[in-house]
Design a protein around this motif. Structure first.
Motif, PDB file in Angstrom:
ATOM      1  N   ALA C 111       0.833  -1.199   0.000  1.00 46.72           N
ATOM      2  CA  ALA C 111       0.000   0.000   0.000  1.00 46.72           C
ATOM      3  C   ALA C 111       0.873   1.257   0.000  1.00 46.72           C
ATOM      4  CB  ALA C 111      -0.930  -0.011   1.221  1.00 46.72           C
ATOM      5  N   ALA C 114       2.148   1.861  -3.514  1.00 46.27           N
ATOM      6  CA  ALA C 114       1.111   2.414  -4.399  1.00 46.27           C
ATOM      7  C   ALA C 114       0.896   3.892  -4.095  1.00 46.27           C
ATOM      8  CB  ALA C 114      -0.195   1.626  -4.235  1.00 46.27           C
ATOM      9  N   LEU C 115       0.844   4.219  -2.799  1.00 51.86           N
ATOM     10  CA  LEU C 115       0.585   5.615  -2.436  1.00 51.86           C
ATOM     11  C   LEU C 115       1.764   6.520  -2.781  1.00 51.86           C
ATOM     12  CD1 LEU C 115      -1.246   5.279   0.970  1.00 51.86           C
ATOM     13  CD2 LEU C 115      -2.180   6.133  -1.168  1.00 51.86           C
ATOM     14  N   PHE C 120      -2.904   7.047  -9.806  1.00 57.26           N
ATOM     15  CA  PHE C 120      -4.236   6.457  -9.957  1.00 57.26           C
ATOM     16  C   PHE C 120      -5.276   7.434  -9.427  1.00 57.26           C
ATOM     17  CE2 PHE C 120      -2.545   5.117  -5.889  1.00 57.26           C
ATOM     18  CZ  PHE C 120      -3.596   5.282  -5.013  1.00 57.26           C
ATOM     19  N   ALA C 121      -6.479   7.254  -9.903  1.00 57.62           N
ATOM     20  CA  ALA C 121      -7.557   8.132  -9.476  1.00 57.62           C
ATOM     21  C   ALA C 121      -7.865   7.852  -8.019  1.00 57.62           C
ATOM     22  CB  ALA C 121      -8.787   7.879 -10.340  1.00 57.62           C
ATOM     23  N   GLY C 122      -8.005   8.885  -7.219  1.00 57.81           N
ATOM     24  CA  GLY C 122      -8.371   8.726  -5.815  1.00 57.81           C
ATOM     25  C   GLY C 122      -7.185   8.600  -4.879  1.00 57.81           C
ATOM     26  N   VAL C 126      -7.269   8.413  -0.696  1.00 60.69           N
ATOM     27  CA  VAL C 126      -6.803   7.248   0.056  1.00 60.69           C
ATOM     28  C   VAL C 126      -5.734   7.659   1.058  1.00 60.69           C
ATOM     29  CG1 VAL C 126      -5.639   5.006  -0.097  1.00 60.69           C
ATOM     30  CG2 VAL C 126      -7.376   5.625  -1.774  1.00 60.69           C
ATOM     31  N   LEU C 129      -7.225   9.365   3.954  1.00 62.29           N
ATOM     32  CA  LEU C 129      -7.906   8.387   4.807  1.00 62.29           C
ATOM     33  C   LEU C 129      -6.909   7.700   5.744  1.00 62.29           C
ATOM     34  CD1 LEU C 129     -10.694   6.744   5.137  1.00 62.29           C
ATOM     35  CD2 LEU C 129      -9.496   5.007   3.818  1.00 62.29           C
ATOM     36  N   VAL C 130      -5.765   7.305   5.172  1.00 64.81           N
ATOM     37  CA  VAL C 130      -4.751   6.630   5.985  1.00 64.81           C
ATOM     38  C   VAL C 130      -4.267   7.552   7.107  1.00 64.81           C
ATOM     39  CG1 VAL C 130      -2.412   5.686   5.972  1.00 64.81           C
ATOM     40  CG2 VAL C 130      -4.022   5.045   4.178  1.00 64.81           C
TER      41      VAL C 130
END
Lengths: 358, 296, 308
Positions: C111, C114-115, C120-122, C126, C129-130
């Protein structure tokens, strides 16, 4: 090996246009150098060709394929990064083998290819070492080996020599030229150093502010700069620029110099128009020719290098440099007269474009 | 050569692989934090239990909470505990950090020793301290008796129990404070101290006029995380006092646990949890603000 | 939680520019004496723990109590290990801490990668949120987490609506799942991946490597120092965890060592020397892991591949 063609390529980051409508073709087997000051977009353009960044508009074609929409890794291009980007946790062998492993080649084939590439860059003895144990020049060679092992259509190199010291840089310069000849590959090379561009390129693409200023062979750019920017950027020391005004009698009134005979120009300049005259320092001599440019200058610094003598002065509060051939026993504060023939003078109009000679 | 199509903004978005990379972690966070937070809120308006069908009860749980004297005592105990732990912990942590920020012999050994209690599991610590506090055979009372002083029932006396727990919590937490203060001290440029010394400032003045003010943002940050942490005290109480004697060590989380798992009043427990959650969230938000300002 | 990472960084910086301790003024000697006193006081509970763990049953109740045991009563350790379910608890603790550690390493690094690196969209949502979930206090969630674990569909005799059975209560999955990925771990790995030079990844992408290959073959090996820190922290927190195993297990054979220690101590025939032996056994691995991490986590491997 393949031809690379860019058609109206543009790239913007938000409101900032990094690349504006660039069109050019790089022929199969050509060594093309993108050169320009930092921030001119040369690296961005390279990344667009590689597919590392998506383009905003236009198209990119490699050989017969339109690769505009293809992501990196599907374009048959290899890139040598400024930082080399060698994987620190892998040996030299594994670094070079990595692209082949991605293609899922057979082990024996990989070994053979890696050894051949290592041989090309004279690294066969270091294959088991990690990058951290190598010198800067050796790391550079690993990066090149990793690129050539793939046999890509296009080689991209992003300032590959900028992390090397001066002596090594000169050595690698000729090695890269040699490598290009051996491989016969299409190469696109990015640098901010016009000397690298002049010595290595088949053709130079001069970029400034995201636009192509001029494309041509090194000597084209040197002798026939398309505009004031290219004139000033190509050549070292840079071209002397003098502000001038067109007089009615077919001469220029040059600030700080006086009247100068106009070279024979392709088009007539109206009286009173402001122009810039460009004279290369190495075209100036103390044996003043009739009917050309003549100036009386007061050197504030003289550098005697033996083969040549550099004279630094100021005209109209601008730097004015002469490179006189041979050793001249000049001293600072002792006025001299320098000049050149009229046809050595580059004339740039108000918008900076070259006024071609007749 | 002409190109047939002129694509607008080609993008190489990696949506699907990115979601694949994120999915497991996000599912777990959803199940363990996001959904529970939402569920707590919803449940707090119900009388969910194993004993009977669930009904909506509106704000009944909260109204009950306001009138619940036991809960009031738990809140008071929690505040007493939090204040009692937080300030001495920070003071000791700061002293240790200042002492160990210089090249003292055995610096690393001291630092490791002060940090060991942080590493110890709460239960191991609680068990050991329960032994130290043991009224008859415990080392503490033994030492007092040896010195001719009166032994005390540390965990059995309602007036002593909570403070005894506080002492243990300080022992366990001041290493954390020390580490964070040390990080803060490293950010103070050395030339500030040198300038002060050249001006002839004595050491205690340097400490109070330079070190303490320059650590103020670290202090605030630490205050918040310690408050958030001590507010949630549970394990030590579960092991050492079970909320007793006479409810003198009953705290919010302990009571919440009792309400939910001993009395299976999940709805009422959820209301307590919501109150706790909102209180902690408020402190956390303040802490984040301070942290941002410090980084900013 | 970040304390270990900070500790390591401090160690390095302090060594570089610690001020010297040249003159021995009386104030400094008093200060040093206080420091030594504080260290002894801090060590006292540990020392008593170890000393008591070697005492005989008679020695514990002797007056005055001696600090140094008469001898090494290894029988206490044997008794601790032979306590009912002790072996079982050790296995449970290892499975719980190991599972939690491995899943944190895998999920948080994925994760975090990816972040940090993917488009990517969103993505911003995300990440927000984390960061937001970093602030949710886990202890206040014991009630709903218990109910969620109980209501996992199709597990432990549950129907598709999650009712009827016990769900994942009293299972390893149920214990591990609530801590299998933490906002802290994701945040930490994301911060780490953000600092790795982009060129490694771009170079691999040009060579045709997929996102997963880049992650596994290029970035994960570079992330070893951070993974070590995350691993130690995850192991420590799961090994020491008390609340989740307490709530999510009710059968004796699912208890962890921490629960076992608590049971041992609260039992009617509790012997302090055996309890202390058990406490010593439980505490040692975490302290060793910390000392190990302190020495080995510092690793500058990342910088060596980029630039000369």
């Amino acid at each position: 090996m393949a031809r690379l063609e860019l058609a109206n390529v543009s790239k913007s980051y938000g409101a900032f246009d990094a690349i504006q409508n660039v069109s050019l073709a790089i022929e199969d087997g050509e060594f093309a150098v993108f050169v320009g000051p930092s921030g001119c977009g040369k690296s961005t353009l390279l990344r667009l060709i590689a597919g590392l960044d998506p383009i905003s508009d236009g198209a990119i074609r490699i050989g017969a394929d339109d690769v505009t929409r293809r992501p990196a890794g599907t374009r048959s291009v290899a890139m040598v990064f400024q930082s080399y980007a060698l994987y620190p946790h892998m040996t030299v062998f594994d670094n070079i083998a990595f692209p082949l492993q991605m293609e899922k080649r057979a082990k024996a084939d990989i070994r053979q290819q890696v050894e051949r590439a290592a041989n090309t860059v004279q690294l066969t003895t270091r294959l088991k070492d990690r990058p951290a144990k190598l010198s800067g020049g050796q790391r550079q060679r690993v990066a090149i080996a990793r690129a050539i092992v793939r046999k890509p259509d296009i080689f991209l190199m992003d300032e590959p020599l900028s992390n090397l010291d001066a002596a090594l840089r000169i050595e690698m310069r000729s090695e890269l030229t040699q490598l290009h000849k051996t491989l016969g590959a299409t190469m696109v090379y990015v640098t901010h150093d016009q000397l690298e561009a002049m010595t290595m390129a088949d053709r130079i693409v001069v970029l400034n502010g995201g636009k192509v200023e001029q494309v041509g062979t090194p000597m084209d750019l040197y002798h026939y700069p398309a505009n004031r920017f290219v004139g000033g950027f190509i050549g070292s020391p840079p071209m002397n620029m003098l502000a001038a005004r067109v007089l009615g009698n077919g001469a220029f009134d040059v600030a700080g110099v006086g009247q100068v005979v106009m070279p024979r120009l392709g088009r007539k300049l109206a009286e009173g128009v402001a122009v810039t005259l460009g004279i290369r320092p190495e075209h100036l001599g103390s044996d003043v020719a009739e009917g050309g440019f003549t100036a009386r200058i007061m050197p504030h610094n003289v550098e005697r290098l033996g083969a040549q003598t550099m004279v630094h002065a100021r005209i109209d509060d601008q730097n004015f440099t002469c490179v006189l051939s041979g050793d001249r026993p000049l001293t600072q504060g002792e006025a001299i007269t320098v000049g050149c023939k009229a046809d050595r003078i580059h004339v740039f109009d108000e918008s900076g474009l070259t006024v071609a000679k007749a | 050569m002409a190109f047939e199509q002129k694509p607008k903004e080609v993008s190489f978005q990696q949506n699907w692989s990115a979601y694949a990379f994120l999915a497991p972690a996000l599912v777990i966070l959803f199940m363990s934090l996001l959904l529970p937070a939402a569920a707590t809120l919803v449940m707090s308006f119900t009388d969910v239990s194993f004993l009977h069908p669930t009904n909506w009860v509106g704000f009944d749980n909260y109204i009950k909470l306001l009138a619940d004297e036991k809960f009031g005592q738990a809140v008071a105990n929690t505040i007493h505990y939090t204040l009692g732990v937080t300030f001495p912990t920070m003071a000791l942590g700061m002293l240790a950090a200042v002492a160990l920020n210089r090249k003292v012999p055995g610096r690393i050994a001291f630092r490791t020793i002060f940090y060991l209690p942080v590493l110890t599991s709460l239960i191991a610590a609680a068990v050991v301290w329960a032994y130290l506090y043991e009224p008859y055979a415990g080392p503490l009372n033994n030492a007092l008796a040896g010195l001719g002083l009166t032994p005390r029932p540390w965990l059995q006396d309602p007036s002593l129990a909570l403070n005894s727990l506080i002492v243990m919590a300080i022992w366990r937490d001041f290493g954390t404070a020390m580490i964070i203060y040390l990080a803060g001290l490293q950010d103070i440029p050395n030339d500030v101290y040198e300038a002060a010394r050249l001006d002839g400032a004595p050491p205690h003045k340097i400490f109070f006029r330079i070190t303490v003010p320059m650590l103020s943002s670290v202090t605030f940050y630490l205050l918040i995380i310690l408050i958030v942490q001590t507010f949630q005290v549970f394990g030590a109480i579960y092991v050492m006092t079970q909320g007793g004697p006479l409810g003198s060590t009953e705290t919010v989380v302990y009571q919440m646990y009792q309400t939910a798992f001993a009395h299976t009043e999940f709805g009422y427990g959820a209301a307590m949890s919501t109150v706790l959650f909102l209180t902690i969230l408020a402190f956390s938000l303040i802490g984040t603000r301070i942290m941002k300002r410090k980084d900013g | 939680m970040t304390a270990l990472a900070q500790h390591v960084a401090i160690e390095r910086r302090a060594a570089a520019r610690a001020r010297s301790f040249r003159s021995y003024s009386p104030a400094k000697i008093v200060g040093y004496a206080l420091l030594v006193f504080a260290a002894i006081m801090t060590m006292m509970p540990f020392l008593w723990m170890v000393s008591t763990s070697f005492k005989t049953d008679q020695e514990i109740f002797r007056f005055p109590l001696s600090f140094v045991p008469d001898g090494f009563e290894w029988q206490n350790y044997r008794d601790a290990l032979n306590a009912p379910d002790a072996g079982r608890q050790l296995i449970n603790s290892l499975i719980y801490a190991g599972g939690s550690t491995i899943s944190n390493l895998v999920f948080c690094s994925m994760a975090g990668y990816a972040l940090a690196r993917m488009q990517f969209a969103g993505r911003n949502i995300v990440f927000a949120l984390v960061v937001g979930l970093l602030m949710v206090p886990a202890q206040s969630q014991i009630v709903p987490v218990y109910l969620i674990v109980q209501k996992i569909p199709f597990a432990g005799g549950n129907d598709w609506l999650g009712s009827g059975g016990t769900g994942l209560l009293n299972t390893y999955w149920g214990m591990i799942l609530p801590t299998a990925a933490t906002p802290f771990g994701i945040f930490m790995m994301r911060q780490f991946f953000t600092r790795i030079p982009m060129e490694y990844e771009e170079s691999a992408r040009l060579d045709g490597a997929s996102s997963f290959t880049i992650f596994r073959r290029v970035l994960l090996p570079l992330a070893k120092p951070s993974l070590a820190v995350l691993g130690v922290l995850s192991f420590q927190s799961a090994w020491n965890e008390f609340v989740w195993p307490l709530i999510l297990t009710s059968q004796r054979d699912m208890a962890t060592l921490q629960l076992g220690l608590q049971l041992l101590q609260s039992g009617p025939d509790a012997r302090w020397n055996v309890v202390m032996a058990m406490a010593t056994l439980i505490t040692t691995p975490v302290i060793l892991a910390y000392l190990f991490a302190q020495r080995h986590v510092v690793d500058g491997a990342v910088s060596s591949g980029v630039k000369g």
